[in-house]
Write a protein that holds these residues in place. Structure first.
Motif, mmCIF file in Angstrom:
data_model
loop_
_atom_site.group_PDB
_atom_site.id
_atom_site.type_symbol
_atom_site.label_atom_id
_atom_site.label_comp_id
_atom_site.label_asym_id
_atom_site.label_seq_id
_atom_site.Cartn_x
_atom_site.Cartn_y
_atom_site.Cartn_z
ATOM 1 N N VAL A 171 -8.208 8.359 -79.873
ATOM 2 C CA VAL A 171 -9.193 8.200 -78.800
ATOM 3 C C VAL A 171 -10.617 8.357 -79.326
ATOM 4 N N PHE A 172 -10.886 9.383 -80.139
ATOM 5 C CA PHE A 172 -12.254 9.725 -80.490
ATOM 6 C C PHE A 172 -12.688 9.247 -81.875
ATOM 7 N N LYS A 173 -11.734 8.860 -82.713
ATOM 8 C CA LYS A 173 -12.072 8.285 -84.028
ATOM 9 C C LYS A 173 -13.082 9.169 -84.782
ATOM 10 N N TYR A 174 -12.699 10.425 -84.976
ATOM 11 C CA TYR A 174 -13.568 11.367 -85.677
ATOM 12 C C TYR A 174 -13.831 10.908 -87.108
ATOM 13 N N ASP A 175 -15.042 11.192 -87.626
ATOM 14 C CA ASP A 175 -15.328 10.889 -89.023
ATOM 15 C C ASP A 175 -15.458 12.182 -89.824
ATOM 16 N N LYS A 176 -15.658 12.058 -91.125
ATOM 17 C CA LYS A 176 -15.616 13.211 -92.028
ATOM 18 C C LYS A 176 -16.815 14.150 -91.864
ATOM 19 N N ASP A 177 -17.841 13.730 -91.128
ATOM 20 C CA ASP A 177 -19.039 14.544 -90.985
ATOM 21 C C ASP A 177 -19.112 15.296 -89.661
ATOM 22 N N GLU A 178 -18.022 15.321 -88.901
ATOM 23 C CA GLU A 178 -18.042 15.929 -87.572
ATOM 24 C C GLU A 178 -18.201 17.456 -87.649
ATOM 25 N N ILE A 179 -19.050 17.976 -86.730
ATOM 26 C CA ILE A 179 -19.265 19.423 -86.592
ATOM 27 C C ILE A 179 -19.124 19.757 -85.115
ATOM 28 N N ASP A 180 -18.205 20.662 -84.799
ATOM 29 C CA ASP A 180 -17.877 20.960 -83.408
ATOM 30 C C ASP A 180 -18.304 22.376 -83.018
ATOM 31 N N HIS A 225 -20.376 17.457 -81.891
ATOM 32 C CA HIS A 225 -19.299 17.502 -80.906
ATOM 33 C C HIS A 225 -19.363 18.843 -80.183
ATOM 34 N N LEU A 226 -19.067 18.831 -78.880
ATOM 35 C CA LEU A 226 -19.034 20.064 -78.102
ATOM 36 C C LEU A 226 -17.834 20.015 -77.173
ATOM 37 N N PHE A 227 -17.049 21.085 -77.174
ATOM 38 C CA PHE A 227 -15.936 21.195 -76.233
ATOM 39 C C PHE A 227 -16.231 22.366 -75.314
ATOM 40 N N GLY A 228 -16.220 22.100 -73.993
ATOM 41 C CA GLY A 228 -16.513 23.176 -73.051
ATOM 42 C C GLY A 228 -15.949 22.909 -71.677
ATOM 43 N N LYS A 236 -23.022 13.626 -80.251
ATOM 44 C CA LYS A 236 -22.610 12.261 -79.923
ATOM 45 C C LYS A 236 -21.375 12.227 -79.023
ATOM 46 N N ARG A 237 -20.798 13.416 -78.767
ATOM 47 C CA ARG A 237 -19.572 13.438 -77.964
ATOM 48 C C ARG A 237 -19.380 14.835 -77.369
ATOM 49 N N ILE A 238 -19.139 14.874 -76.076
ATOM 50 C CA ILE A 238 -18.775 16.125 -75.404
ATOM 51 C C ILE A 238 -17.432 15.908 -74.731
ATOM 52 N N VAL A 239 -16.523 16.838 -74.918
ATOM 53 C CA VAL A 239 -15.216 16.773 -74.269
ATOM 54 C C VAL A 239 -15.089 17.987 -73.351
ATOM 55 N N THR A 240 -14.676 17.748 -72.123
ATOM 56 C CA THR A 240 -14.490 18.837 -71.171
ATOM 57 C C THR A 240 -13.112 18.737 -70.547
ATOM 58 N N ALA A 241 -12.533 19.888 -70.242
ATOM 59 C CA ALA A 241 -11.180 19.935 -69.693
ATOM 60 C C ALA A 241 -11.002 21.256 -68.965
ATOM 61 N N GLY A 242 -9.865 21.382 -68.279
ATOM 62 C CA GLY A 242 -9.535 22.638 -67.627
ATOM 63 C C GLY A 242 -9.623 22.608 -66.127
#
Length: 569
Positions: A219-228, A275-278, A301-307
């Motif tokens: 889904v998100f096609k992460y690359d090698k430089d991702e920082i979350d 990247h941010l997950f919250g 460049k991407r925020i994912v939220t759930a819960g």
């Protein structure tokens, strides 16, 4: 050659910890974990960090230490460690030795926490000192535990082995050969939050974990430089398996809805997070702070939220502080199956947000490619088989059921809960999971969430669904959020709506707003069934994401209030 014996050998699965080994080989010097430690008088954060190579070697040292004291394959191990480098290292070490880590929310009510720990009948307990104090206070109910590992300062009479990272790493490093699990071996037990019932231990296998990682990669096609920046501890474990740098913020992870936004924003700036997950509650606080202080997040460049369902206003606010190319994604799923569906903010704001305020429910997008989803007719009884389960038509609300590699097949030692939550598929020899959520598919194949099945209001005219009703009330400019509940009266329920206003109201202002809302709701056939409006300064919410509303508690409060009114007449 005895082919019969060979064919009867159990099918092996790849240990999920091998993903860390692979990444350490490919990117040895990339930072794996960066942990915020403290902030000085100038507002500057100090950090502790390890590379993927360091983390891989650290887990090998710890794995040997665990094995030496008896924590080996299939040993159920309670893990009560806050998000930290130690948390990552010990979790991966447990997976390498083939032990079964058991994760329980630390903010859970004490009675539920004790029940969860005791019913697992774990043999090992790894915790910070506070957890060992709790264990000692309940030693009779936790009598199966025989291996005690303390993290941090030494406590007399609490641990048979004191974990000390520095001492462990003094020897010569050698790769630890990971345990080879079968496809049916339990790799971990994750407890549900218990937001609408008793917390249940969900059984994870290595194939399940791998399926989740594959789904996220697709889904998100992460690359090698991702920082979350992961503000939910268990999601942080995915970071290392995906090759992302995980930056652990300084916060109370049991209260994401009360986070101090500058602590998160400074980490994003310092580390160049992508990247941010919250949880929705955390994003609501962060976005409002940014808007009030004219702060943008150009590196994200991407925020994912759930819960929990995410209100369109939160998505709109968060989108306004991101760059034009960035997006926000709502991930729908549960501990028993995640991810099920993913939707982007761009798609939501192009029309689906308007439908939310019109009572359609919350659109959670199309199911991901690794998931099959159907809508079964609503019932609180068990379904014996998928072949005999009646299904709903398009736009007809029922219960969402799912199956895929990321779907659990049972609860740990909860036969009745498993029977009520699973539907057997004899043809494919697997179980579908009943999400316990009401929803429907529209004509375009989008999945809409309408609320928890247990929280629907059951009137003589039919069922009323929380998400559909609340969306309409949430459109009022003075309403922060609302909660539909049913007051039980003989064989029916009377629908009433709780309102949490955006600001404190005087009694006169409450009365005026109540009249406005009743007149407002009378205009829609979805909300005109609501008989009363009640007000609360704040709603009780779940401990994990601070976003799911405890409507059961609000229903009880409403019934008490109505009972008092009845006695005063």
């Amino acid at each position: 050659m005895n082919t019969e014996h060979r064919n009867n050998q159990p099918k092996l699965a790849r240990n999920i910890a091998c993903r860390l080994t692979d990444i350490a080989r490919l990117m040895p010097h990339k930072r794996a974990i960066v942990q915020a430690i403290s902030r000085d008088n100038h507002g500057m954060w100090s950090y502790q960090q390890v590379t993927f190579q360091q983390l891989e070697r650290l887990t090998d040292f710890i794995a040997r230490g665990l094995e030496d004291i008896g924590i080996a394959a299939k040993v159920k191990t309670i893990v009560m460690i806050p998000p930290s480098i130690e948390f990552f290292a010990i979790t991966y070490a447990l997976l390498k030795v083939g032990a079964i880590p058991v994760f329980i929310d630390p903010g859970m009510k004490r009675s539920a926490l004790l029940q969860c720990i005791s019913e697992i009948e774990a043999e090992a307990f790894i915790s910070i000192p506070l957890g060992h104090v709790y264990r000692l206070l309940h030693r009779r109910k936790l009598s199966t535990i025989k291996y005690f590992v303390n993290i941090g300062r030494r406590l007399p009479m609490t641990s048979s082995w004191l974990h000390n990272l520095e001492d462990l790493c003094l020897g010569t490093w050698q790769p630890y050969p990971p345990y080879e699990p079968t496809v049916e071996d339990i790799s971990a037990i994750l407890f549900t939050s218990g937001s609408t019932g008793i917390p249940k231990g969900t059984i994870y296998t290595n194939e399940m974990f791998d399926g989740q990682i594959v789904a996220l990669e697709k889904v998100f096609k992460y690359d090698k430089d991702e920082i979350d920046i992961p503000t939910f501890p268990l999601f942080a474990l995915f970071d290392t398996a995906l090759g992302m740098t995980a930056v652990i913020p300084k916060m109370d992870f049991t209260k994401p809805g009360h986070v101090y936004p500058p602590n998160v924003l400074k980490l994003i700036e310092d580390q160049g997070a992508t990247h941010l997950f919250g949880s929705p509650a955390l994003l609501d606080r962060v976005s409002k702070w940014c808007i009030a202080n004219q702060i943008t997040l150009p590196t994200i460049k991407r925020i994912v939220t759930a819960g929990a369902p995410v209100r369109p206003d939160i998505i709109k606010n968060m989108k306004s502080i991101l760059s034009q190319d960035a997006d926000i994604y709502t991930a729908y799923g549960a501990t028993e199956s995640l991810p099920v569906a993913i939707e982007s903010a761009t798609s939501i704001l192009q029309g689906k947000a308007t439908k939310y305020y019109q009572g359609w429910g919350t659109c959670v997008g199309r199911p991901v490619s690794t998931i099959d989803a159907k809508i079964a007719r609503l019932t609180d009884e068990a379904y014996d088989s998928i072949e005999t389960t009646p299904m709903c038509d398009t736009n007809e609300i029922g219960e969402i059921i799912v199956h895929g590699k990321v779907t659990t097949q049972s609860y740990y030692r909860k036969d009745n809960e498993t029977r009520l939550s699973k539907i057997y598929d004899a043809q494919n020899q697997w179980y579908w999971h009943r999400m316990g959520d009401c929803g429907y598919f529209d004509a375009e194949g989008n999945l809409w969430f309408c609320g928890r099945k247990s929280q629907r209001v059951r009137t003589q005219e039919g069922d009323i669904f929380t998400e559909n009703v609340e969306g309409i009330f949430n459109d009022h400019p003075q309403v922060f959020r609302s909660a539909l509940v049913g007051i039980r009266m003989e064989n029916t329920e009377i629908p009433v709506i709780w309102i949490e206003p955006k600001k404190t109201l005087t009694p006169e202002e409450e009365a005026k707003l109540k009249n406005e809302l009743l007149a407002f709701s009378a205009q829609s056939p979805i909300t005109q069934v609501v008989k009363d409006v009640l007000f609360s300064k704040g709603f009780p919410v779940d401990i994990r994401h601070n976003a799911k509303i405890y409507r059961e508690e609000l229903r009880h409060n409403a019934e008490v209030l109505y009972s008092k009114r009845s006695r005063s007449k």
